[in-house]
Scaffold this active site. Structure first.
Site, mmCIF file in Angstrom:
data_model
loop_
_atom_site.group_PDB
_atom_site.id
_atom_site.type_symbol
_atom_site.label_atom_id
_atom_site.label_comp_id
_atom_site.label_asym_id
_atom_site.label_seq_id
_atom_site.Cartn_x
_atom_site.Cartn_y
_atom_site.Cartn_z
ATOM 1 N N ARG A 121 -23.333 3.158 -6.299
ATOM 2 C CA ARG A 121 -21.871 3.997 -6.592
ATOM 3 C C ARG A 121 -21.529 4.745 -5.108
ATOM 4 N NH1 ARG A 121 -24.946 6.037 -10.873
ATOM 5 N NH2 ARG A 121 -24.328 4.913 -12.855
ATOM 6 N N LYS A 143 -9.431 0.717 3.703
ATOM 7 C CA LYS A 143 -9.011 -0.137 2.678
ATOM 8 C C LYS A 143 -10.076 -1.317 2.683
ATOM 9 C CE LYS A 143 -3.955 0.160 2.337
ATOM 10 N NZ LYS A 143 -2.702 -0.551 2.682
ATOM 11 N N GLU A 185 -0.146 -6.141 15.693
ATOM 12 C CA GLU A 185 -0.453 -5.042 14.771
ATOM 13 C C GLU A 185 -0.139 -3.913 16.034
ATOM 14 O OE1 GLU A 185 -0.789 -4.852 11.666
ATOM 15 O OE2 GLU A 185 -1.549 -6.622 10.846
ATOM 16 N N LYS A 226 -3.083 5.097 13.713
ATOM 17 C CA LYS A 226 -3.512 4.725 12.532
ATOM 18 C C LYS A 226 -4.191 6.043 11.737
ATOM 19 C CE LYS A 226 -5.048 1.500 9.196
ATOM 20 N NZ LYS A 226 -5.310 0.395 8.674
ATOM 21 N N GLU A 236 -1.999 5.859 0.318
ATOM 22 C CA GLU A 236 -0.857 5.295 0.213
ATOM 23 C C GLU A 236 0.260 5.298 -0.939
ATOM 24 O OE1 GLU A 236 -0.954 1.158 1.941
ATOM 25 O OE2 GLU A 236 0.948 0.752 0.721
ATOM 26 N N ARG A 240 1.904 6.165 4.397
ATOM 27 C CA ARG A 240 1.079 5.062 4.998
ATOM 28 C C ARG A 240 1.773 3.744 4.574
ATOM 29 N NH1 ARG A 240 -5.585 4.257 4.343
ATOM 30 N NH2 ARG A 240 -5.483 2.073 4.997
ATOM 31 N N ASN A 244 2.882 -1.387 6.907
ATOM 32 C CA ASN A 244 3.241 -2.522 6.270
ATOM 33 C C ASN A 244 4.557 -3.134 6.996
ATOM 34 O OD1 ASN A 244 1.099 -2.456 4.716
ATOM 35 N ND2 ASN A 244 2.244 -1.409 3.030
ATOM 36 N N HIS A 247 5.269 -6.884 6.884
ATOM 37 C CA HIS A 247 4.135 -7.519 6.135
ATOM 38 C C HIS A 247 4.565 -8.246 4.965
ATOM 39 C CE1 HIS A 247 1.458 -5.466 8.843
ATOM 40 N NE2 HIS A 247 0.189 -5.940 8.245
ATOM 41 N N HIS A 251 3.549 -11.746 4.484
ATOM 42 C CA HIS A 251 2.836 -12.167 3.540
ATOM 43 C C HIS A 251 3.487 -13.589 2.601
ATOM 44 C CE1 HIS A 251 0.681 -8.011 2.949
ATOM 45 N NE2 HIS A 251 0.039 -8.913 3.590
ATOM 46 N N HIS A 264 -2.585 -14.190 10.122
ATOM 47 C CA HIS A 264 -2.069 -12.948 9.820
ATOM 48 C C HIS A 264 -0.961 -12.154 10.490
ATOM 49 C CE1 HIS A 264 -1.340 -9.337 7.124
ATOM 50 N NE2 HIS A 264 -1.721 -8.600 8.079
HETATM 51 P P1 NAD Z 1 -11.792 -12.395 10.871
HETATM 52 O O1 NAD Z 1 -12.891 -11.434 10.465
HETATM 53 O O2 NAD Z 1 -11.766 -13.734 9.891
HETATM 54 O O3 NAD Z 1 -12.343 -12.890 12.313
HETATM 55 C C1 NAD Z 1 -11.422 -14.077 12.792
HETATM 56 C C2 NAD Z 1 -12.612 -15.092 13.774
HETATM 57 O O4 NAD Z 1 -12.921 -14.392 14.708
HETATM 58 C C3 NAD Z 1 -13.670 -15.469 12.568
HETATM 59 O O5 NAD Z 1 -14.073 -16.951 12.748
HETATM 60 C C4 NAD Z 1 -14.794 -14.527 13.331
HETATM 61 O O6 NAD Z 1 -16.049 -15.016 13.085
HETATM 62 C C5 NAD Z 1 -14.552 -14.403 14.851
HETATM 63 N N1 NAD Z 1 -15.041 -13.262 15.762
HETATM 64 C C6 NAD Z 1 -14.951 -12.162 15.330
HETATM 65 N N2 NAD Z 1 -15.432 -11.385 16.222
HETATM 66 C C7 NAD Z 1 -15.469 -12.469 17.342
HETATM 67 C C8 NAD Z 1 -15.885 -12.123 18.669
HETATM 68 N N3 NAD Z 1 -16.038 -10.866 19.208
HETATM 69 N N4 NAD Z 1 -15.861 -13.369 19.577
HETATM 70 C C9 NAD Z 1 -15.862 -14.322 19.384
HETATM 71 N N5 NAD Z 1 -15.526 -14.644 17.724
HETATM 72 C C10 NAD Z 1 -15.278 -13.488 16.916
HETATM 73 O O7 NAD Z 1 -10.381 -12.040 10.927
HETATM 74 P P2 NAD Z 1 -9.653 -10.713 11.175
HETATM 75 O O8 NAD Z 1 -8.254 -11.068 11.968
HETATM 76 O O9 NAD Z 1 -10.323 -9.850 12.169
HETATM 77 O O10 NAD Z 1 -9.785 -10.126 9.840
HETATM 78 C C11 NAD Z 1 -8.818 -10.540 9.026
HETATM 79 C C12 NAD Z 1 -9.285 -9.874 7.598
HETATM 80 O O11 NAD Z 1 -8.726 -8.486 7.766
HETATM 81 C C13 NAD Z 1 -8.257 -10.316 6.347
HETATM 82 O O12 NAD Z 1 -9.050 -10.592 5.481
HETATM 83 C C14 NAD Z 1 -7.230 -9.309 5.919
HETATM 84 O O13 NAD Z 1 -7.051 -9.147 4.512
HETATM 85 C C15 NAD Z 1 -8.080 -8.023 6.464
HETATM 86 N N6 NAD Z 1 -7.411 -6.723 6.691
HETATM 87 C C16 NAD Z 1 -7.773 -5.557 6.148
HETATM 88 C C17 NAD Z 1 -7.118 -4.595 6.654
HETATM 89 C C18 NAD Z 1 -7.524 -3.265 6.231
HETATM 90 O O14 NAD Z 1 -6.895 -2.320 6.369
HETATM 91 N N7 NAD Z 1 -8.704 -3.283 5.508
HETATM 92 C C19 NAD Z 1 -6.053 -4.586 7.579
HETATM 93 C C20 NAD Z 1 -5.528 -5.694 8.179
HETATM 94 C C21 NAD Z 1 -6.269 -6.931 7.686
HETATM 95 N N1 GLY Z 2 -3.159 -2.434 7.060
HETATM 96 C C1 GLY Z 2 -2.558 -1.325 6.382
HETATM 97 C C2 GLY Z 2 -3.315 -0.263 6.021
HETATM 98 O O1 GLY Z 2 -4.376 -0.017 6.337
HETATM 99 O O2 GLY Z 2 -2.701 0.582 5.319
#
Ligand code: NAD
Ligand code: GLY
Length: 357
Positions: A121, A143, A185, A226, A236, A240, A244, A247, A251, A264
């Protein structure tokens, strides 16, 4: 070291940003009151590069860390993979106060946060983001999610980390395309909240990809913005949603072109340009704003031109994204650089935008 605090009423947590911070994570966690067992969740690529240094740092501060390595890729951000993490936590008798550390990009961070929100939990988790996107966006704000076959991030929770440790040095091993995607971003923060920051990015656009002091400053300012927005509206309910910007268009581009075709951040870059065009078409801003958005986005090597899809497909995809069936949809639109607002946009206005592209 730069420390930014995310203030959430009675709770708060630090975002620490410093070159070389990875080797200090153990000591910083000890300062925050953690001790004992610690699980580190990562993937093979990031683990090979950085888990050794992190584990050394944790052991050096008296922790008993163990590694959980998940396959790399968005397709593994699933409840099934989360279950394998629960298995490992139970196997290692992780208790309610034992911290879980996410070492990786947004995929690892979102999934680890979701596991932390639900295991026993809720247990504490720490973000050690290693992509630019995760450093400026996904690691901050709580998130957490896994994907469902019917859509991205459909299963999740708002669950804040206890700390975010950002070491810009780890970006040196990141693919340049990933760095550019993260910059979308960064640019977003300037457009939604800070004209001086936008101007700084314009002046330094050629230096950002060099991963030097300018990028570190950009990471710091992005995290400040942020933190401010999340602090004002954690779940949100209103403000917040300005995060987006671009976005909804983005999307739709990701979905219609097949996930993985555009990163993305690339889709969001096009989406921000479309949002600027729509804002000007609706008389919210002048054409100079559109030119500045296009100029900055292009100068860091991000696309602005959308792929061609039938206008009906665009609109249907954006409705699905927004989960609305009524005619009007709300978009984050630009009034001037640094100021945005949420506006209702009708189908006719969207059709006119696409007709003019
Ligand atoms: P990712 O986590 O897939 O990383 C991209 C690639 O880079 C992967 O292959 C990873 O292994 C590699 N990598 C990571 N760090 C590295 C480093 N230092 N050196 C070499 N390679 C490295 O992609 P991302 O763009 O970081 O994240 C995308 C995800 O984030 C999506 O699932 C999206 O939905 C999520 N997201 C979440 C929020 C949120 O607020 N929680 C906001 C935006 C995006
Ligand atoms: N990435 C959008 C948010 O964190 O609200």
């Amino acid at each position: 070291m730069r420390t930014i605090t995310v203030e959430l009423g009675e709770r708060s947590y630090p975002i620490m940003i410093k070159s070389g911070l990875l080797s200090e994570v153990g000591a910083r966690m000890k300062d925050l009151g953690f001790k004992g067992k610690a699980a580190v969740v990562t993937n093979p690529l990031v683990g090979d590069l950085y888990a050794g240094e992190l584990l050394k740092s944790l052991k050096g501060s008296g922790f008993s860390p163990f590694l959980i390595t998940l396959p790399d890729g968005e397709e593994y951000k699933t409840i099934e993979v989360a279950t394998t993490v629960y298995d490992a936590l139970i196997e290692n008798t992780m208790e309610r106060n034992s911290p879980i550390i996410a070492l990786g990009g947004g995929v690892i961070g979102d999934l680890t946060g979701f596991v932390a929100a639900t295991y026993l939990r809720g247990v504490p988790y720490i973000q050690v983001p290693t992509t630019l996107l995760s450093q400026v966006d996904s690691s901050v704000g709580g998130k957490t999610a896994v994907n469902h076959p019917r859509g991205k991030n459909l299963i999740g929770a708002f669950y804040q980390p206890r700390a975010v440790f950002i070491d810009p040095d780890v970006l040196k091993t990141l693919d340049a395309r990933e760095v550019r995607a993260g910059l979308a971003e960064v640019i977003k923060y300037g457009i939604i909240r800070d004209p001086a920051f936008f101007a700084f990015l314009e002046e330094n656009s050629s230096k950002l990809l060099g991963l030097g002091a300018e990028l570190t400053r950009a990471i710091e300012r992005s995290c400040e913005i942020k933190a401010e927005v999340v602090g004002a509206d954690e779940t949100e309910q209103g403000l917040r949603s300005i995060l987006n910007l671009g976005h909804t268009f983005g999307h739709a581009i990701e979905a219609l072109s097949g996930y993985g075709t555009y990163k993305h951040g690339e889709a969001v870059a096009i989406g921000m340009y479309l949002a600027a065009r729509l804002s000007a078409a609706l008389g919210l801003c002048d054409s100079g704003v559109v030119e500045r958005v296009k100029g900055l986005v292009s100068s860091v090597g991000l696309p602005t031109e959308p792929p061609e899809f039938a206008v009906e497909a665009w609109i249907e995809s954006m409705r699905l994204d927004k989960k609305v069936s009524s005619e009007a949809m709300r978009f984050v639109l630009i009034k001037r650089i640094g100021t945005v607002s949420l506006e209702v946009v009708g189908e006719e206005e969207l059709k006119a935008l696409y007709a003019g592209l």
